[in-house]
Design an enzyme around this catalytic site. Sequence first.
Site, PDB file in Angstrom:
ATOM      1  N   LYS A  51     -11.435   9.772  15.564  1.00  0.00           N
ATOM      2  CA  LYS A  51     -10.104  10.375  15.597  1.00  0.00           C
ATOM      3  C   LYS A  51     -10.090  11.680  14.797  1.00  0.00           C
ATOM      4  O   LYS A  51      -9.556  12.694  15.252  1.00  0.00           O
ATOM      5  CB  LYS A  51      -9.050   9.422  15.026  1.00  0.00           C
ATOM      6  N   ALA A  66      -6.949   7.392  10.442  1.00  0.00           N
ATOM      7  CA  ALA A  66      -7.104   5.976  10.116  1.00  0.00           C
ATOM      8  C   ALA A  66      -6.968   5.127  11.368  1.00  0.00           C
ATOM      9  O   ALA A  66      -6.401   5.562  12.372  1.00  0.00           O
ATOM     10  CB  ALA A  66      -6.055   5.562   9.080  1.00  0.00           C
ATOM     11  N   ASP A  67      -7.493   3.927  11.272  1.00  0.00           N
ATOM     12  CA  ASP A  67      -7.340   2.944  12.336  1.00  0.00           C
ATOM     13  C   ASP A  67      -7.273   1.573  11.678  1.00  0.00           C
ATOM     14  O   ASP A  67      -7.980   1.330  10.691  1.00  0.00           O
ATOM     15  CB  ASP A  67      -8.513   3.002  13.320  1.00  0.00           C
ATOM     16  N   THR A  68      -6.421   0.706  12.186  1.00  0.00           N
ATOM     17  CA  THR A  68      -6.232  -0.608  11.577  1.00  0.00           C
ATOM     18  C   THR A  68      -6.408  -1.710  12.610  1.00  0.00           C
ATOM     19  O   THR A  68      -5.940  -1.585  13.746  1.00  0.00           O
ATOM     20  CB  THR A  68      -4.827  -0.714  10.942  1.00  0.00           C
ATOM     21  N   GLY A 103      -9.840   1.463   8.631  1.00  0.00           N
ATOM     22  CA  GLY A 103     -10.868   2.488   8.489  1.00  0.00           C
ATOM     23  C   GLY A 103     -10.175   3.812   8.240  1.00  0.00           C
ATOM     24  O   GLY A 103      -9.180   4.130   8.895  1.00  0.00           O
TER      25      GLY A 103
END
Length: 147
Positions: A51, A66-68, A103
């Site tokens: 991203k 970010a990624d969750t 992340g």
Amino acid sequence: MQLILASASPRRKELLGLFHIPFTIRVADIDETMDPAAPAAQEVARVSRCKALAVPRGDDAVVIAADTIVVCEGKVLGKPHAPEEAEQMLSLLSGRDHQVMTGVTVLRGAQERVFTEITDLHFRELTQKEIVRYVKSGEPMDKAGAY
């Protein structure tokens, strides 16, 4: 210096806004599919990095992405695609321990910092009525693990 948030998440926008630092939102258009054979913590960090790298930026820009995901009993739960899937996710989480993995990637010029934060949680037992009412609110539809 320009600060860029590589996210469409209203929650991430709100969090970054708490610092009262001007920033620009640029949404990354990437394939967020994770490799089920790879460790979940590694994959969520990889997606956040993709991203961050996907958004246009100048040399002096700082990019935050970010990624969750939610992981319960070895199953990775992303955002539900339908109300029925949200109900299934919440039923799986009900009364169980699980992990929320986020992340995060921060880019500045050629420097990059990529890491994963992991939080251990426990859901109390939910009734089917509570699950249905919550899903009908629409709130779980854009959240990993449906919450």
